[in-house]
Design an enzyme around this catalytic site. Structure first.
Site, PDB file in Angstrom:
ATOM      1  N   ASP A 122      -1.201   0.264   2.462  1.00 47.09           N
ATOM      2  CA  ASP A 122      -0.771   1.405   1.598  1.00 47.09           C
ATOM      3  C   ASP A 122      -0.403   2.656   2.725  1.00 47.09           C
ATOM      4  O   ASP A 122      -1.114   3.208   3.561  1.00 47.09           O
ATOM      5  CB  ASP A 122      -1.958   2.128   0.928  1.00 47.09           C
ATOM      6  CG  ASP A 122      -1.616   3.350  -0.073  1.00 47.09           C
ATOM      7  OD1 ASP A 122      -0.449   3.222  -0.233  1.00 47.09           O
ATOM      8  OD2 ASP A 122      -2.606   4.204  -0.108  1.00 47.09           O
ATOM      9  N   ASP A 172      -6.877   4.799  -0.548  1.00 45.86           N
ATOM     10  CA  ASP A 172      -5.972   4.246   0.050  1.00 45.86           C
ATOM     11  C   ASP A 172      -6.247   2.835   0.388  1.00 45.86           C
ATOM     12  O   ASP A 172      -5.407   1.914   0.457  1.00 45.86           O
ATOM     13  CB  ASP A 172      -5.393   5.000   1.458  1.00 45.86           C
ATOM     14  CG  ASP A 172      -5.229   6.308   1.175  1.00 45.86           C
ATOM     15  OD1 ASP A 172      -4.183   6.852   0.982  1.00 45.86           O
ATOM     16  OD2 ASP A 172      -6.490   7.408   1.117  1.00 45.86           O
ATOM     17  N   GLU A 185       3.508  -0.927   0.037  1.00 46.29           N
ATOM     18  CA  GLU A 185       4.153  -0.427  -1.107  1.00 46.29           C
ATOM     19  C   GLU A 185       5.529   0.015  -0.952  1.00 46.29           C
ATOM     20  O   GLU A 185       5.597   0.717   0.327  1.00 46.29           O
ATOM     21  CB  GLU A 185       3.338   0.872  -1.332  1.00 46.29           C
ATOM     22  CG  GLU A 185       3.510   1.707  -2.685  1.00 46.29           C
ATOM     23  CD  GLU A 185       2.481   2.846  -3.116  1.00 46.29           C
ATOM     24  OE1 GLU A 185       1.481   2.377  -3.872  1.00 46.29           O
ATOM     25  OE2 GLU A 185       2.907   3.954  -2.778  1.00 46.29           O
TER      26      GLU A 185
END
Length: 168
Positions: free
Chosen positions: A7, A140, A67
């Site tokens: 992330d 996260d 991501e």
């Protein structure tokens, strides 16, 4: 298959290393790379690069799942996150690790079955898939683990296998 989920960020980079056979998932390591706000930005990028490189060298993942960036309202933050994401992708490229990108919608759909799932639902499913006693404390980190799980599902599907083999 060993998957490194990331992330991306520049203050906090969540990461999760997961072993998967596409059905079962086993966490190998998870956490966050953090950088201090007062540190010069280039030094923050260097710390991210070095830490992610060390994780890649330790676990030798078969894939990095990250991501896909999307712009919201704060373009300055998005640009800084994009730079951090760039050094992460570079670390993977230099170590020969293929990079796969997923949108938040794809990750939520894969992990919870619903693309508009709430953060808590994602965290609960990460805990379930990885048989953790508790969900990771940082969002996260949970998101990074969800990204790894998402890629495990994708790579294990018939469509995913064909795409990974370059047949579609």
């Amino acid at each position: 298959m060993v998957i490194l989920g990331i992330d991306p960020g520049y203050a906090i980079v969540g990461y999760g290393v997961v072993e998967s056979d596409s059905v079962k998932f086993r966490p190998l390591e998870f956490g966050a790379v953090t950088t201090e706000a007062k540190t010069p930005f280039t030094e923050r990028l260097q710390k991210i690069f070095e830490n992610i490189t060390a994780i890649i060298e330790k676990y030798k993942p078969d894939a990095l799942s990250i991501e896909k960036l999307y712009f919201n309202t704060n373009t300055t933050t998005a640009i800084d996150v994009a730079q951090a994401r760039g050094v992460i992708v570079l670390a993977a490229q230099l170590k020969g690790v293929p990079v796969f990108e997923y949108t938040p919608l794809q990750v939520k759909q894969s992990v919870t079955g619903y693309g508009r799932a709430e953060k808590r639902q994602v965290m609960d499913m990460v805990k379930h898939f990885l048989s953790l006693k508790a969900a990771p404390k940082l969002d996260d980190t949970a998101d990074a683990l969800a990204l790894a799980i998402c890629h495990g599902h994708y790579a294990g599907s018939a469509f995913g296998k064909l795409k990974l083999e370059g047949k579609i």
